[in-house]
Design a protein around this motif. Structure first.
Motif, mmCIF file in Angstrom:
data_model
loop_
_atom_site.group_PDB
_atom_site.id
_atom_site.type_symbol
_atom_site.label_atom_id
_atom_site.label_comp_id
_atom_site.label_asym_id
_atom_site.label_seq_id
_atom_site.Cartn_x
_atom_site.Cartn_y
_atom_site.Cartn_z
ATOM 1 N N GLN A 61 0.838 -1.195 0.000
ATOM 2 C CA GLN A 61 0.000 0.000 0.000
ATOM 3 C C GLN A 61 0.871 1.241 0.000
ATOM 4 O O GLN A 61 1.990 1.240 0.547
ATOM 5 N N PHE A 62 0.356 2.286 -0.625
ATOM 6 C CA PHE A 62 0.989 3.607 -0.554
ATOM 7 C C PHE A 62 -0.123 4.611 -0.288
ATOM 8 O O PHE A 62 -1.169 4.558 -0.929
ATOM 9 N N VAL A 88 -1.761 7.744 11.732
ATOM 10 C CA VAL A 88 -3.046 7.346 11.136
ATOM 11 C C VAL A 88 -2.809 6.496 9.894
ATOM 12 O O VAL A 88 -3.412 5.435 9.711
ATOM 13 N N LEU A 89 -1.903 6.978 9.019
ATOM 14 C CA LEU A 89 -1.634 6.228 7.783
ATOM 15 C C LEU A 89 -1.049 4.854 8.092
ATOM 16 O O LEU A 89 -1.345 3.878 7.395
ATOM 17 N N ARG A 93 -1.562 2.913 10.689
ATOM 18 C CA ARG A 93 -2.668 2.054 11.102
ATOM 19 C C ARG A 93 -3.486 1.608 9.891
ATOM 20 O O ARG A 93 -3.779 0.433 9.714
ATOM 21 N N ARG A 94 -3.846 2.577 9.066
ATOM 22 C CA ARG A 94 -4.746 2.261 7.949
ATOM 23 C C ARG A 94 -4.067 1.390 6.892
ATOM 24 O O ARG A 94 -4.645 0.402 6.442
ATOM 25 N N SER A 132 -3.584 -2.145 7.954
ATOM 26 C CA SER A 132 -4.840 -2.902 8.014
ATOM 27 C C SER A 132 -5.324 -3.255 6.607
ATOM 28 O O SER A 132 -5.847 -4.343 6.386
ATOM 29 N N TRP A 133 -5.105 -2.342 5.642
ATOM 30 C CA TRP A 133 -5.504 -2.663 4.255
ATOM 31 C C TRP A 133 -4.663 -3.819 3.719
ATOM 32 O O TRP A 133 -5.180 -4.717 3.061
#
Lengths: 302, 726
Positions: free
Chosen positions: A187-188, A287-288, A290-291, A294-295
């Motif tokens: 992810q980015f 925040v990023l 964590r997100r 999780s993705w």
């Protein structure tokens, strides 16, 4: 009489001093003979600097016509991506081979910029805000450098040494970047106050390697160079190992994701500048972190 | 109205979506902007600008610049042939800095050379001996004891006080708030450009992108020491204006260089230079107190507004009057006490920008109405309805609202429009952050906000505002031909199209040509204050009406009429009480914003803006729609991103890399409902439209983000850190 003028003349003196090699050998020879000539591929960084009069190169070395730099290929477990491959092609062609790089390319500039700008240019500019750089660092890519007489391969994390500084010698050019083929979700994500065409206030790459069972991260725009959050990586690898999650991928506890985010933020060394404050960058990276993790994990479980 | 842009009726008359003649060339890159002009033997001009926000100048040495091959002139303040200062309202701005500089980027010297690059190199060879001083950057400190005086008359540019009703009024419910507005830029895409051609009669022909040819002409002539008849201005292609071309930029400079060298000289500002080459929207600080009864009816409003005028006056004295006049919003306010001041500082000069003082206070009064609604647990539309201004009421200035004031109708129209569906986006670009991939819905909440705003049309406070049009009917092989000659600046808003529509309507003739605007015809006034369709449209209508009476003469040869249109006179505000019939007319628009907000990252995606606006009469539906879209985009920009960031008097982001404007992915769907309440004082009953979309769109968006985030958000543009609470 007043009339409509023809094409703009401002760049004309530059064009008169432009070297236009037609193949890589010519380019490397020209680079050796004119080490002060400024290599230009898509020009999306350099033409801005020239138009703003921040840089007045005596000569330009135009790399846009060199076919050897314009393609990419798979060699075993690696992608060899020519320095002249555009962001638009990365966006459209990387697919599952290097999804993080494709996602990052999608966030760069406008369609026009992505049609012109190249991965080699993004690496050579070596800005901590270069959006192609975090996925390359997270993937452990290597930069292929060549001069007329020699060639070498440098890990991307050692290539950039500071904001807009790197180890490239005056007679060298970037020919390609070698990127390991993805072995798991990537992810980015980046943060900016505009929904497109924005320089990253901060950005983050997270890559999972389901074969090597590793977690890799890279933070953009929040330190003098792209940095990894190695403690965050080790923490999450520990969580995954401890829970046997690679074999039995279940949901990750929110507390582990939160801790991962905190450790990502702690790895950054952000500053206050015109685009954002250091405190906001740290907050956003947490925040990023964590997100994006999780993705990645959702995708791994799927 | 129909909003289908493709419906073009054949007659090209008012009310039809007539396509603009410049549309196709602009889209194809074939339109000649001022920066595209050229002439034989032309030289290129460049400007040396101050690197300091405040400094004394002890000397300027131009020797090394003059000796550079290819340089034809290097000029300083000592070479200004006429008046050494200029200004639209107060002549306080030096053509070239004399003994001090008062803002970063102030022009100090100018060069003409045979190539732009040579001119730039010559600029670098000029040596200026500066003695830098601490800049005065706080507009309130500027009028405190001990502050350095930036101009001989002191630092207070103007104070406007409005006293209306009972100053001691008290209320059961009181809300207070402090608000701030950052420095927005007009950010027109065509940078400042001009071409000056010296004439054989000793005069000058100046081709320039401007908003008001005649006010330029007067200032340029005075500074050149030429009679206006020898200072001929010609409008060249204007790439947007929004108020930023009302003041002079390079006009005198390029003319000085042309007269000095005897050759045509062209100047084009770079994008970076453009940020220093024009005025910006005034930053504002506002303190408000609203008192209301338990039903939410306003008892009083007390407001104090401080505008940062920057280094020179520009149109500050008019902007501050607008800020005061509109400070209470489009409401029935029985008692009001408003003080608005504008002061000199060492920040960039601020002046006209779309909305002209009404934008800043709209953020204040609308934020306050929302606070009041929250305090009373009333719906935001309901509280506004209970206080809506209407025809027959009086403004805080005492002026009777005698034209349409359909605030209630606009708010009810807004309330009746359906909300967009709240569904999880399929396209990931529809999440906050767009292509940045920063959320897949995490942290994202939807908010809704409403606002209503108003502003005056045309100039105020006794200004003799008029426009001139010369219309001629001749006959050639193609039949009758109508030619319209005015000095009105087409800056991209579509004026030429609408003038031609008016002529066709009045004369029932199809072939109409709008001639290039220049100073060979009387003034049309400024392309600003949403006034040109009303004023120059009115002048064209008048000239055509006179021609219509003489159509029988056209058999014998060309006939021509020149008409001057004036709106009704206005009065200055009383300097003590702020009372007076200062305005010509009012126009209103209401907005409802729906925003998805990533409250953790503080990132916003506007989903939809719904707007209701009363335009008196729709002259060109397609052009109207374009004005509304563009105005909302500019309001969105002020709400979420557009700000010139200042630090100690220096601009930190003079580029489109860091001065961000909304992209197509930031601009939401716009749902509009246009009403037509004929304006009794205007031609065709029309009303001005250009500024209103910019006024209430900003507070509506902020209200939506407040609704989603729960944060007070008292400053625009909103920063992600403010929304996220970091």
């Amino acid at each position: 009489m007043v009339r409509r003028q023809g094409p703009r003349r401002r760049i004309l003196p530059l064009l008169e001093a432009t070297l236009q090699p037609r193949d890589l050998a010519d380019a490397l020879a020209a680079r050796g003979a004119h080490p002060t000539a400024l290599p230009l591929a898509g020009g999306t960084d350099l033409m801005v600097e020239i138009n703003f009069d921040r840089r007045r190169p005596e000569r330009i070395l135009d790399l846009s016509r060199i076919a050897e730099l314009a393609g990419w290929d798979r060699e075993g477990d690696e992608l060899v991506i020519g320095a002249g491959v555009t962001h638009a092609r990365l966006e459209g062609e990387m697919g599952g081979l290097a999804p993080g790089l494709g996602m990052a390319a999608r966030t760069i500039g406008s369609p026009q910029i992505r049609n012109r700008g190249t991965i080699g240019g993004n690496i050579a500019t070596s800005s901590p805000a270069g959006d192609a750089l975090p996925p390359l660092v997270a993937a452990g890519a290597r930069v292929e450098l060549a001069s007329a007489t020699a060639s070498r391969s440098v890990p991307i994390s050692e290539f950039c040494t500071g904001p807009k500084r790197n180890v490239m010698a005056p007679d060298e050019l970037i020919t390609a970047v070698r990127v390991p083929v993805a072995q798991g979700p990537q992810q980015f994500a980046k943060v900016g106050p505009r929904n497109a065409m924005v320089i990253a206030v901060c950005s983050l790459s997270v890559h999972l390697d389901a074969v090597a069972r590793t977690v890799r991260t890279a933070i953009g725009s929040a330190a003098p160079t792209i940095v990894r959050a190695t403690e965050a990586e080790a923490f999450m690898e520990g969580v995954l190992d401890e829970r046997g999650a690679w074999e039995r991928p279940g949901p990750l506890p929110a507390s582990a994701l939160a801790r991962f985010g905190e450790l990502v933020a702690a790895a950054a060394r952000p500053i206050d500048d015109v685009r954002g404050s250091a405190a906001y960058r740290r907050h956003a990276l947490a925040v990023l972190g964590r997100r994006t993790l999780s993705w990645c994990w959702q995708e791994h479980r799927a | 109205m129909s909003t289908s842009g493709t419906r073009v009726l054949p007659l090209g008359r008012i009310g039809e979506s007539v396509l603009r003649a410049d549309g196709r060339p602009k889209v194809r890159g074939e339109f000649a902007y001022a920066s595209d002009l050229g002439a034989d033997r032309m030289l290129w001009g460049a400007t040396l600008r101050s690197p300091h926000p405040s400094a004394r100048i002890r000397g300027i040495d131009i020797t090394r610049a003059l000796t550079l091959s290819g340089v034809h002139a290097v000029l300083t303040h000592a070479d200004v042939p006429g008046r050494t200062t200029y200004g639209m309202e107060i002549s306080d701005q030096p053509v070239l800095a004399i003994d001090r500089v008062r803002y970063e980027g102030e022009p100090v010297a100018i060069v003409a050379a045979d190539h732009p690059e040579t001119a730039r190199r010559a600029i670098e060879r000029i040596v200026v001996d500066y003695l830098p001083e601490d800049p005065l950057t706080d507009p309130e400190r500027a009028i405190m004891p001990g502050a350095p005086r930036l101009h001989p008359g002191g630092n207070l540019l103007r104070r406007v006080t409005i006293r209306h009703g009972d100053p001691g009024a008290t209320a059961e419910v009181v809300v207070r708030g402090e608000y701030a507005v950052g420095m927005q830029d007009q950010a027109f895409l065509g940078p400042e450009a001009a071409l000056a051609v010296p004439a054989e009669d000793g005069g000058i022909d100046l081709h320039v992108a401007t908003q008001w040819l005649h006010v330029d002409q007067g200032q340029v002539a005075a500074c050149l020491g030429l009679p206006p008849s020898l200072t001929r201005l010609h409008l060249s292609g204007v790439g947007g204006a929004f108020g930023g071309r009302e003041d002079l930029s390079m006009q005198v400079h390029v003319a000085m260089l042309a007269l000095h060298t005897g050759r045509p000289v062209k100047m084009v500002y770079s994008r970076e230079e453009s940020f220093f080459g024009h005025v910006h929207r005034h930053p504002a600080r506002m303190e408000y107190e609203h008192g209301a009864d338990r039903d939410g009816r306003l008892v009083y409003v007390r407001a104090r507004v401080v505008l940062d005028g920057g280094a020179y006056a520009s149109s500050s004295t008019a902007v501050v009057a607008n800020a005061a006049t509109f400070a209470c919003g489009p409401y029935d306010v029985p008692n009001a006490e408003v003080e608005a001041i504008v002061t000199y500082t060492n920040n960039p000069p601020c002046g006209a920008m779309r909305g002209f003082g009404a934008v800043q206070v709209a953020f204040g009064h609308e934020s306050q109405m929302d606070r009041l609604a929250a305090e009373l647990a009333l719906d935001p539309i309901e509280i506004r309805l209970r206080n809506a201004l209407a025809t027959g009421m009086r403004l805080p200035t005492g002026q009777l609202v005698d034209g349409p004031a359909p605030v209630r109708e606009l708010l009810e129209g807004l309330r009746d429009m359906p909300l967009p569906p709240d569904v999880v986006p399929v396209d990931p670009r529809e999440f906050p952050g767009g292509v940045s991939n920063s959320t897949h819905g995490e942290g994202t909440r939807r908010g809704v906000g409403v606002a209503v705003g108003f502003k005056n049309i045309a100039f105020a406070e006794g200004f003799d505002d008029y426009s001139t049009a010369r219309v001629r009917i001749s006959r050639d092989d193609g039949g009758p031909l109508v030619e319209i000659h005015t000095a009105a600046a087409e800056v991209g808003q579509g004026l030429e199209t609408v003038l031609a529509q008016i002529a066709r309507t009045e004369l029932s003739l199809e072939r109409v040509r709008v001639l290039p605007a220049d100073t060979q015809v009387g003034s049309a006034g400024s392309t600003s204050a949403s006034r040109q369709t009303w004023m120059t449209g009115g002048a064209v209508q008048l000239a055509c009406a006179r021609l219509r009476e003489r159509l029988h003469e056209a058999i014998d040869g060309p006939i021509e009429e020149t008409a001057v249109y004036r709106h009704r006179p206005t009065q200055a505000l009383d300097p003590d009480t702020g009372q007076g019939d200062s305005l010509v007319a009012l126009a209103f628009a209401a907005h409802r914003a729906v925003c998805d907000v990533d409250v953790e990252l503080g990132i916003v995606r506007a989903v939809e803006i719904a707007t209701t606006q009363d335009v008196g009469r729709v002259m060109n539906p397609l052009a109207l729609e374009g004005q509304i879209h563009g105005g909302i985009a500019q309001g969105l920009g002020l709400a979420l991103m557009e700000e010139i960031q200042m630090e100690e008097g220096r601009v930190r982001n003079a580029s489109f890399t860091d001065y961000l404007m909304p992209t197509v992915l930031d601009m939401p769907q716009v749902r509009m409902r246009i009403s037509e309440t004929p304006h009794p004082h205007a031609p065709y009953g029309l009303n001005g439209v250009g500024e209103m979309p910019t006024i209430a769109s900003t507070p509506a968006i902020v209200a939506a983000v407040r609704d989603a985030s729960g944060r007070p958000l008292t400053r625009v543009p909103l920063r992600p850190s403010d929304i996220a609470g970091v």
